[in-house]
Motif scaffolding. Structure first.
Motif, PDB file in Angstrom:
ATOM      1  N   GLY A 153       0.803  -1.218   0.000  1.00  0.00           N
ATOM      2  CA  GLY A 153       0.000   0.000   0.000  1.00  0.00           C
ATOM      3  C   GLY A 153       0.829   1.258   0.000  1.00  0.00           C
ATOM      4  O   GLY A 153       0.373   2.311  -0.477  1.00  0.00           O
ATOM      5  N   LEU A 154       2.042   1.192   0.523  1.00  0.00           N
ATOM      6  CA  LEU A 154       2.954   2.334   0.509  1.00  0.00           C
ATOM      7  C   LEU A 154       3.623   2.484  -0.855  1.00  0.00           C
ATOM      8  O   LEU A 154       3.767   3.601  -1.373  1.00  0.00           O
ATOM      9  CB  LEU A 154       4.009   2.145   1.597  1.00  0.00           C
ATOM     10  N   LEU A 155       4.021   1.366  -1.448  1.00  0.00           N
ATOM     11  CA  LEU A 155       4.804   1.415  -2.679  1.00  0.00           C
ATOM     12  C   LEU A 155       3.973   1.767  -3.908  1.00  0.00           C
ATOM     13  O   LEU A 155       4.474   2.448  -4.816  1.00  0.00           O
ATOM     14  CB  LEU A 155       5.482   0.066  -2.908  1.00  0.00           C
ATOM     15  N   LEU A 156       2.741   1.317  -3.972  1.00  0.00           N
ATOM     16  CA  LEU A 156       1.943   1.557  -5.177  1.00  0.00           C
ATOM     17  C   LEU A 156       1.720   3.047  -5.443  1.00  0.00           C
ATOM     18  O   LEU A 156       2.002   3.525  -6.553  1.00  0.00           O
ATOM     19  CB  LEU A 156       0.619   0.801  -5.089  1.00  0.00           C
ATOM     20  N   PRO A 157       1.254   3.832  -4.472  1.00  0.00           N
ATOM     21  CA  PRO A 157       1.125   5.272  -4.750  1.00  0.00           C
ATOM     22  C   PRO A 157       2.469   5.967  -4.931  1.00  0.00           C
ATOM     23  O   PRO A 157       2.579   6.911  -5.723  1.00  0.00           O
ATOM     24  CB  PRO A 157       0.378   5.810  -3.520  1.00  0.00           C
ATOM     25  N   ALA A 158       3.504   5.500  -4.221  1.00  0.00           N
ATOM     26  CA  ALA A 158       4.836   6.086  -4.404  1.00  0.00           C
ATOM     27  C   ALA A 158       5.317   5.861  -5.832  1.00  0.00           C
ATOM     28  O   ALA A 158       5.905   6.746  -6.461  1.00  0.00           O
ATOM     29  CB  ALA A 158       5.827   5.483  -3.407  1.00  0.00           C
ATOM     30  N   GLY A 159       5.069   4.648  -6.355  1.00  0.00           N
ATOM     31  CA  GLY A 159       5.455   4.353  -7.724  1.00  0.00           C
ATOM     32  C   GLY A 159       4.688   5.178  -8.739  1.00  0.00           C
ATOM     33  O   GLY A 159       5.255   5.638  -9.739  1.00  0.00           O
ATOM     34  N   LEU A 160       3.408   5.385  -8.490  1.00  0.00           N
ATOM     35  CA  LEU A 160       2.618   6.224  -9.397  1.00  0.00           C
ATOM     36  C   LEU A 160       3.143   7.654  -9.398  1.00  0.00           C
ATOM     37  O   LEU A 160       3.192   8.313 -10.448  1.00  0.00           O
ATOM     38  CB  LEU A 160       1.146   6.192  -8.973  1.00  0.00           C
ATOM     39  N   TYR A 161       3.533   8.135  -8.226  1.00  0.00           N
ATOM     40  CA  TYR A 161       4.111   9.476  -8.142  1.00  0.00           C
ATOM     41  C   TYR A 161       5.438   9.537  -8.894  1.00  0.00           C
ATOM     42  O   TYR A 161       5.717  10.509  -9.620  1.00  0.00           O
ATOM     43  CB  TYR A 161       4.312   9.851  -6.674  1.00  0.00           C
ATOM     44  N   ALA A 162       6.261   8.496  -8.758  1.00  0.00           N
ATOM     45  CA  ALA A 162       7.529   8.448  -9.481  1.00  0.00           C
ATOM     46  C   ALA A 162       7.299   8.434 -10.988  1.00  0.00           C
ATOM     47  O   ALA A 162       8.019   9.100 -11.745  1.00  0.00           O
ATOM     48  CB  ALA A 162       8.332   7.218  -9.056  1.00  0.00           C
ATOM     49  N   LEU A 163       6.292   7.683 -11.444  1.00  0.00           N
ATOM     50  CA  LEU A 163       5.962   7.671 -12.868  1.00  0.00           C
ATOM     51  C   LEU A 163       5.542   9.050 -13.362  1.00  0.00           C
ATOM     52  O   LEU A 163       5.925   9.474 -14.458  1.00  0.00           O
ATOM     53  CB  LEU A 163       4.835   6.663 -13.138  1.00  0.00           C
ATOM     54  N   ARG A 164       4.777   9.737 -12.545  1.00  0.00           N
ATOM     55  CA  ARG A 164       4.361  11.097 -12.916  1.00  0.00           C
ATOM     56  C   ARG A 164       5.561  12.011 -13.035  1.00  0.00           C
ATOM     57  O   ARG A 164       5.663  12.826 -13.971  1.00  0.00           O
ATOM     58  CB  ARG A 164       3.379  11.629 -11.864  1.00  0.00           C
ATOM     59  N   LEU A 165       6.487  11.897 -12.081  1.00  0.00           N
ATOM     60  CA  LEU A 165       7.701  12.715 -12.131  1.00  0.00           C
ATOM     61  C   LEU A 165       8.519  12.401 -13.379  1.00  0.00           C
ATOM     62  O   LEU A 165       8.979  13.305 -14.089  1.00  0.00           O
ATOM     63  CB  LEU A 165       8.552  12.461 -10.887  1.00  0.00           C
ATOM     64  N   ALA A 166       8.712  11.115 -13.644  1.00  0.00           N
ATOM     65  CA  ALA A 166       9.516  10.716 -14.798  1.00  0.00           C
ATOM     66  C   ALA A 166       8.863  11.148 -16.104  1.00  0.00           C
ATOM     67  O   ALA A 166       9.545  11.618 -17.023  1.00  0.00           O
ATOM     68  CB  ALA A 166       9.719   9.197 -14.791  1.00  0.00           C
ATOM     69  N   TYR A 167       7.560  11.010 -16.190  1.00  0.00           N
ATOM     70  CA  TYR A 167       6.843  11.404 -17.408  1.00  0.00           C
ATOM     71  C   TYR A 167       6.985  12.900 -17.675  1.00  0.00           C
ATOM     72  O   TYR A 167       7.156  13.331 -18.815  1.00  0.00           O
ATOM     73  CB  TYR A 167       5.372  11.025 -17.282  1.00  0.00           C
ATOM     74  N   GLY A 168       6.958  13.683 -16.588  1.00  0.00           N
ATOM     75  CA  GLY A 168       7.027  15.130 -16.751  1.00  0.00           C
ATOM     76  C   GLY A 168       8.427  15.673 -16.900  1.00  0.00           C
ATOM     77  O   GLY A 168       8.615  16.749 -17.486  1.00  0.00           O
ATOM     78  N   GLN A 169       9.445  14.954 -16.391  1.00  0.00           N
ATOM     79  CA  GLN A 169      10.789  15.506 -16.344  1.00  0.00           C
ATOM     80  C   GLN A 169      11.771  14.773 -17.247  1.00  0.00           C
ATOM     81  O   GLN A 169      12.602  15.396 -17.906  1.00  0.00           O
ATOM     82  CB  GLN A 169      11.316  15.472 -14.897  1.00  0.00           C
ATOM     83  N   ASN A 170      11.705  13.448 -17.264  1.00  0.00           N
ATOM     84  CA  ASN A 170      12.688  12.682 -18.029  1.00  0.00           C
ATOM     85  C   ASN A 170      12.096  11.307 -18.323  1.00  0.00           C
ATOM     86  O   ASN A 170      12.173  10.400 -17.507  1.00  0.00           O
ATOM     87  CB  ASN A 170      13.987  12.549 -17.237  1.00  0.00           C
ATOM     88  N   SER A 171      11.518  11.140 -19.517  1.00  0.00           N
ATOM     89  CA  SER A 171      10.794   9.913 -19.838  1.00  0.00           C
ATOM     90  C   SER A 171      11.693   8.678 -19.876  1.00  0.00           C
ATOM     91  O   SER A 171      11.204   7.545 -19.793  1.00  0.00           O
ATOM     92  CB  SER A 171      10.071  10.061 -21.176  1.00  0.00           C
ATOM     93  N   SER A 172      13.015   8.880 -19.994  1.00  0.00           N
ATOM     94  CA  SER A 172      13.913   7.723 -19.991  1.00  0.00           C
ATOM     95  C   SER A 172      13.951   7.046 -18.616  1.00  0.00           C
ATOM     96  O   SER A 172      14.445   5.927 -18.488  1.00  0.00           O
ATOM     97  CB  SER A 172      15.329   8.145 -20.399  1.00  0.00           C
ATOM     98  N   TYR A 173      13.410   7.728 -17.607  1.00  0.00           N
ATOM     99  CA  TYR A 173      13.363   7.153 -16.262  1.00  0.00           C
ATOM    100  C   TYR A 173      12.057   6.410 -15.977  1.00  0.00           C
ATOM    101  O   TYR A 173      11.868   5.908 -14.866  1.00  0.00           O
ATOM    102  CB  TYR A 173      13.558   8.261 -15.214  1.00  0.00           C
ATOM    103  N   LEU A 174      11.172   6.304 -16.958  1.00  0.00           N
ATOM    104  CA  LEU A 174       9.895   5.640 -16.725  1.00  0.00           C
ATOM    105  C   LEU A 174      10.048   4.180 -16.275  1.00  0.00           C
ATOM    106  O   LEU A 174       9.352   3.753 -15.339  1.00  0.00           O
ATOM    107  CB  LEU A 174       9.028   5.734 -17.983  1.00  0.00           C
TER     108      LEU A 174
END
Length: 226
Positions: free
Chosen positions: A13-34
């Motif tokens: 339950g902690l990791l799933l929203p954290a991962g979604l937030y990380a995906l949002r960051l990567a999508y907006g800043q550096n897609s190679s980190y997706l």
């Protein structure tokens, strides 16, 4: 150390929203980190699978145990062996490091298939029990007649850790070092339940991916230049 269904589901339950937030960051800043950003989500699903194993053990339900165990081991024995090096390769600017990481990803895919698929076709090669308040996945592997368990684990660890050690991003190097230390501690302190315990600690450490994604757009920081 005591693990349980509630611990596994709480981590999930902690990791799933954290991962979604990380995906949002990567999508907006550096897609190679997706691909890297998806790592906490994958660990979250894996921990949910182990939570299902715990529920099956508590309910004495072999069907529930097997469903959770094969889901968990699908990540542990196969997925991470190609996804981890592939994620580094996808984000890497250095051509040599990228090539090495892709090569290890291909090797990991093949090695992982040989670890996991025989269990799928021979379910009796897997047994699950609780040892030291942790889950032991006792598996028969096709490499067992020729390789010791320690060598099998070393090959596994090298495939995953070498790309992080070579990465230009200093934060990824640090993440890889933390994963390596958790592997060493899990092997020496809880050898019998190594797979479960190392995956648990690696899952917690995957939260660092969020901070790596936050910093991925900073000029030269991820390349380790001064």
């Amino acid at each position: 150390m005591c693990f349980s269904a509630s611990v596994s589901f709480a981590v999930s339950g902690l990791l799933l929203p954290a991962g979604l937030y990380a995906l949002r960051l990567a999508y907006g800043q550096n897609s190679s980190y997706l691909p890297l950003a998806s790592i906490p989500i994958a660990f979250g699903v894996q921990q949910a699978c182990e939570g299902l194993v715990w529920l099956g053990v508590e309910a004495n339900s072999s069907a529930e145990v097997n469903l959770g165990a094969f889901g968990f081991l699908g990540f542990a024995y196969w997925f991470w062996l190609f996804w981890a090096p592939g994620s580094v390769a996808f984000s890497e600017a250095n051509a040599i490091v990228r090539q090495v990481s892709w090569s290890l990803g291909v090797l990991g895919f093949m090695y992982g298939a040989l670890l996991y698929l025989p269990l799928v076709f021979q379910p009796d090669w897997l047994s699950v029990q609780v040892v030291h308040h942790s889950i032991e996945y006792n598996t028969r592997l096709i490499f067992d007649p020729w390789l010791s368990q320690e060598v099998e684990r070393l090959i596994y660890a090298l495939i995953i850790l070498i790309p992080f050690a070579l990465a230009s991003n200093r934060a990824l190097k640090g993440f890889g070092a933390a994963i390596a230390l958790s592997a060493i501690a899990s092997h020496w302190l809880l050898h019998q339940v190594f797979v479960s315990v190392w995956c648990f600690f690696a899952a917690i450490l995957s939260l660092l991916i969020v901070f790596i994604c936050q910093s991925s757009s900073k000029v030269n920081w991820q390349q380790g230049t001064d």
